[in-house]
Design a protein around this motif. Structure first.
Motif, PDB file in Angstrom:
ATOM      1  N   GLU A 160       0.802  -1.436   0.095  1.00  0.00           N
ATOM      2  CA  GLU A 160       0.076  -0.002  -0.067  1.00  0.00           C
ATOM      3  C   GLU A 160       0.898   1.295   0.025  1.00  0.00           C
ATOM      4  O   GLU A 160       1.776   1.315   0.905  1.00  0.00           O
ATOM      5  CB  GLU A 160      -1.020   0.039   1.167  1.00  0.00           C
ATOM      6  N   ARG A 165       3.723   0.975   2.886  1.00  0.00           N
ATOM      7  CA  ARG A 165       3.523   0.895   4.247  1.00  0.00           C
ATOM      8  C   ARG A 165       4.444  -0.460   4.424  1.00  0.00           C
ATOM      9  O   ARG A 165       3.864  -1.700   3.870  1.00  0.00           O
ATOM     10  CB  ARG A 165       2.035   0.675   4.524  1.00  0.00           C
ATOM     11  N   ASP A 201      -2.714   2.527  14.235  1.00  0.00           N
ATOM     12  CA  ASP A 201      -3.604   1.525  13.858  1.00  0.00           C
ATOM     13  C   ASP A 201      -3.185   0.181  13.899  1.00  0.00           C
ATOM     14  O   ASP A 201      -4.060  -0.922  13.581  1.00  0.00           O
ATOM     15  CB  ASP A 201      -4.555   1.997  12.625  1.00  0.00           C
ATOM     16  N   GLN A 225      -3.599   8.375   7.664  1.00  0.00           N
ATOM     17  CA  GLN A 225      -4.773   8.661   7.108  1.00  0.00           C
ATOM     18  C   GLN A 225      -4.885   8.104   5.557  1.00  0.00           C
ATOM     19  O   GLN A 225      -4.222   8.142   5.028  1.00  0.00           O
ATOM     20  CB  GLN A 225      -5.115  10.206   6.996  1.00  0.00           C
ATOM     21  N   ARG A 226      -6.033   7.652   5.188  1.00  0.00           N
ATOM     22  CA  ARG A 226      -6.226   7.115   3.784  1.00  0.00           C
ATOM     23  C   ARG A 226      -6.181   8.258   2.802  1.00  0.00           C
ATOM     24  O   ARG A 226      -6.528   9.398   3.133  1.00  0.00           O
ATOM     25  CB  ARG A 226      -7.676   6.557   3.771  1.00  0.00           C
ATOM     26  N   ASP A 227      -5.216   7.901   1.697  1.00  0.00           N
ATOM     27  CA  ASP A 227      -4.902   8.963   1.080  1.00  0.00           C
ATOM     28  C   ASP A 227      -5.189   8.207  -0.430  1.00  0.00           C
ATOM     29  O   ASP A 227      -4.257   7.875  -1.214  1.00  0.00           O
ATOM     30  CB  ASP A 227      -3.633   9.674   0.870  1.00  0.00           C
ATOM     31  N   ASP A 245      -5.821   5.374  -2.784  1.00  0.00           N
ATOM     32  CA  ASP A 245      -5.430   3.968  -2.643  1.00  0.00           C
ATOM     33  C   ASP A 245      -4.432   3.644  -1.725  1.00  0.00           C
ATOM     34  O   ASP A 245      -4.024   2.490  -1.366  1.00  0.00           O
ATOM     35  CB  ASP A 245      -5.098   3.523  -3.754  1.00  0.00           C
ATOM     36  N   GLY A 246      -3.822   4.615  -0.931  1.00  0.00           N
ATOM     37  CA  GLY A 246      -2.685   4.410   0.108  1.00  0.00           C
ATOM     38  C   GLY A 246      -3.202   5.440   1.270  1.00  0.00           C
ATOM     39  O   GLY A 246      -4.188   5.523   1.914  1.00  0.00           O
ATOM     40  N   TRP A 247      -1.896   5.688   1.730  1.00  0.00           N
ATOM     41  CA  TRP A 247      -1.822   6.225   3.173  1.00  0.00           C
ATOM     42  C   TRP A 247      -0.982   7.416   3.255  1.00  0.00           C
ATOM     43  O   TRP A 247       0.060   7.549   2.583  1.00  0.00           O
ATOM     44  CB  TRP A 247      -1.411   5.162   4.323  1.00  0.00           C
TER      45      TRP A 247
END
Length: 501
Positions: free
Chosen positions: A347, A413, A447, A472-474, A476-478
């Motif tokens: 991710e 990640r 998390d 935080q979700r961004d 399709d990634g973080w």
């Protein structure tokens, strides 16, 4: 024919040769050649089909070349290949025209791996000249390539190119790492490898974002000194669109500009920009900020000298991994870099932050070093790394904070160590140029279920402030932010201010 007329015709031919050829970032053609030396000896193999996804040298040299001249050319190519020292960097020397004499073959022989000598006969030169966009009958053409793309073109029969070859070859490996760091598996030449493998073979300065829209806008890039980023490769995507992973490829014109047809509904345009021999630039463009009716002007942060001497003392002992912080450190750094290539499984993650001093002032010019595991929790090997750096794996890199103290790391990640309770983490180090270096500790993710209360309590005393981030979700990634306070909680930090012995 008068001698003066012969000289003029020869000059014109040389001029055409110098002006012809594929431009930078276009794809080298797929041409079968009969191999005479190397791993494919006795076979007809297309170099770009088999190995264009990696990096290397492709040189076409007339079979009429004097053996002594060919030997000097081959020696320079072999020396550059050996200096890179990677199995993913190969040299292809293709002799064109009549079958080469034994003396010529002996002159260009090379025993090492990654060295190939082949023949392209006279009957096939017209088609090959068309494919290479340059005359090959009696002329030479040399290319440094990566991902099948032309990164640098030179005339092998001239005398100037050897001094610049090593720098161009190193850049080819850097470009390869930024676009497709993993070696290809299998031997199927039709399997796509890397992002550029399926890009258009011939690039232009026109990009279609929405074919239904007739409006076109000009997007221009310049460096901090206002010099245009001409002849740059651009990868453009719309992260907030229905197809955030789709990439449009283009080449900037002489003014550092491209034309965008159809502005997107989303105002955010993500751009990766590659300029020869320079660090890649990454920027998110707000398409609403136009300086005129149909123009967008973007000033890029240039990579700056690190200011690191390599003699900076290590403080905060014990310092895990500090032995490797200088190993492979580039001479110039930008405030944003990529640790994992876009094709890396996992991710996507954008880790950013602001570096401040104890008084809360943003600190520009601070070097942050990071490394982490792959998606499976292992540090992926890199044959070019040795010693302590090899333990860090290939997902590693450095940034230099900008004028506002900001940095950004683009990667994936990471995974926690397999079979262990160790949570996901990114290792961070700081180098204060001319002063000291120390280990900040780990970036941990709030998390992650393996982040126990004991670890959370321990992070309250982490070097530089807590390393626990809230991802935080961004798309399709973080995305996550890890700010740093220089020296906070670092034992013996006062030694940073002491002069070197």
């Amino acid at each position: 024919m008068p001698r003066w007329l012969c000289l003029i015709l020869l000059w014109l031919a040389s001029f055409v040769q110098a002006q012809g050829g594929l431009p930078r970032w276009d794809a080298l053609p797929a041409v079968d050649v009969q191999h005479l030396q190397g791993a494919y000896a006795g076979r007809s193999v297309c170099p770009m089909c088999r190995h264009g996804y990696d990096a290397g040298l492709l040189v076409l040299l007339p079979s009429a070349t004097a053996p002594a001249d060919a030997a000097r050319i081959a020696q320079a190519l072999r020396r550059s290949t050996a200096a890179i020292g990677s199995e993913r960097f190969r040299a292809f020397l293709i002799l064109t025209g009549e079958p080469p004499a034994r003396a010529l073959l002996d002159a260009v022989a090379g025993p090492q791996a990654g060295w190939y000598v082949a023949h392209l006969p006279t009957a096939r030169l017209p088609d090959a000249s068309r494919d290479f966009a340059a005359p090959l009958d009696g002329f030479g053409q040399g290319y440094v390539f990566a991902q099948r793309r032309v990164l640098w073109r030179f005339d092998p029969l001239s005398a100037q190119w050897p001094s610049a070859l090593d720098a161009q070859a190193r850049y080819a490996m850097e470009f390869l790492g930024a676009t497709y760091a993993q070696a290809a598996g299998g031997d199927d030449p039709d399997t796509p490898r890397g992002r550029l493998w399926t890009a258009p073979e011939r690039l232009s300065s026109n990009v279609v974002l929405s074919p239904a829209a007739a409006e076109a806008s000009r997007l221009c890039f310049a460096d901090a000194a206002k010099a245009p980023r001409a002849d740059a490769l651009l990868a453009l995507s719309l992260p907030d669109s229905a197809s955030p992973q789709r990439v449009r490829w283009a080449r900037s014109d002489g003014d550092g500009c491209v034309w965008l047809q159809g502005m997107p509904d989303s105002p955010r345009l993500h751009v990766e920009l590659f300029s020869a021999l320079q660090a890649a630039a990454v920027v998110d463009v707000d398409t609403r900020e136009r300086s005129s009716a149909h123009a967008l002007e973007v000033t890029l942060d240039d990579a700056a000298p690190t200011g690191v001497s390599g003699r900076e003392r290590i403080v905060g002992l014990p310092c895990e991994g500090c032995e490797a912080v200088f190993d492979g450190l580039p001479a110039r750094l930008a405030s944003s870099t990529r640790l994992a290539p876009p094709a890396e499984p996992g991710e996507p993650l954008r880790l950013s932050g602001i570096v401040r001093d104890a008084d809360g002032r943003a600190r520009p010019g601070i070097v942050v070093y990071a490394y982490h595991t792959d998606r499976g929790g292992r540090y992926p090997e890199d044959a070019n790394l040795h010693g302590e750096a090899a333990r860090h794996g290939r997902l590693r890199g450095w940034v230099r904070t900008d004028a506002d103290g900001r940095y950004e790391l683009r990667s994936i990640r990471p995974g926690g160590y397999p079979g262990e309770s160790v949570p996901q983490h990114v290792h961070l180090h700081v180098i204060e140029p001319g002063r000291c270096t120390y280990y900040l500790g780990d970036v941990l993710f709030d998390d992650d279920p393996r982040l126990t209360p004991v670890l959370r309590q321990r992070e309250r005393a982490a070097h530089g402030g807590s390393g626990i981030v809230r991802p935080q979700r961004d798309g399709d990634g973080w995305r996550a932010q890890r700010d740093v306070v220089l020296g906070l909680g670092v034992p013996d930090y006062a030694r940073c201010a002491q002069p070197f012995p």
